[in-house]
Design an enzyme around this catalytic site. Structure first.
Site, PDB file in Angstrom:
ATOM      1  N   LEU A  14       0.895  -1.417  -0.137  1.00  0.00           N
ATOM      2  CA  LEU A  14      -0.106   0.164  -0.003  1.00  0.00           C
ATOM      3  C   LEU A  14       0.797   1.341   0.083  1.00  0.00           C
ATOM      4  CD1 LEU A  14      -3.006  -0.679   2.482  1.00  0.00           C
ATOM      5  CD2 LEU A  14      -3.019  -0.366  -0.082  1.00  0.00           C
ATOM      6  N   HIS A  15       1.525   1.286  -1.128  1.00  0.00           N
ATOM      7  CA  HIS A  15       2.292   2.491  -1.329  1.00  0.00           C
ATOM      8  C   HIS A  15       2.050   3.455  -2.647  1.00  0.00           C
ATOM      9  CE1 HIS A  15       4.918   1.365   1.739  1.00  0.00           C
ATOM     10  NE2 HIS A  15       4.893   0.203   1.143  1.00  0.00           N
ATOM     11  N   ALA A  16       2.306   4.456  -2.545  1.00  0.00           N
ATOM     12  CA  ALA A  16       1.735   5.533  -3.604  1.00  0.00           C
ATOM     13  C   ALA A  16       0.571   5.294  -4.284  1.00  0.00           C
ATOM     14  CB  ALA A  16       3.251   5.660  -4.501  1.00  0.00           C
TER      15      ALA A  16
END
Length: 93
Positions: A14-16
């Protein structure tokens, strides 16, 4: 309290971009939702900074939860989005 335990399907976690997709979907759900790592403290799923702060990695288990009426359908949709690493919220489950 309704909960869904789900494994993060995005390889990058769950990044960018995936976090942005998730936060928009959580906001659009119309119910207050929290997200947490399996044994961690829950944070507001509609907050980009809070979701990024989790540091959830691909393959890691997270917990989606809500106490609102009608949250079952919203959590099912969010769980599908996260587990399958989709680029947008599915219209139906």
């Amino acid at each position: 309290m309704v909960e869904r335990r789900v494994t993060v399907g995005w390889a990058e976690g769950l990044h960018a971009r995936p976090a942005s997709i998730f936060v928009r979907a959580a906001t659009a759900s119309g119910v207050p939702v929290t997200i947490a790592k399996a044994d961690g403290n829950p944070v507001n799923a509609a907050s980009m900074l809070a979701v990024l702060g989790l540091g959830a990695q691909g393959g890691e288990e997270i917990v989606l939860a809500s106490e609102a009426d009608g949250s079952d359908a919203a959590l099912d949709r969010l769980a599908k989005l996260v587990s399958e690493g989709l680029d947008e919220l599915p219209e139906t489950v």
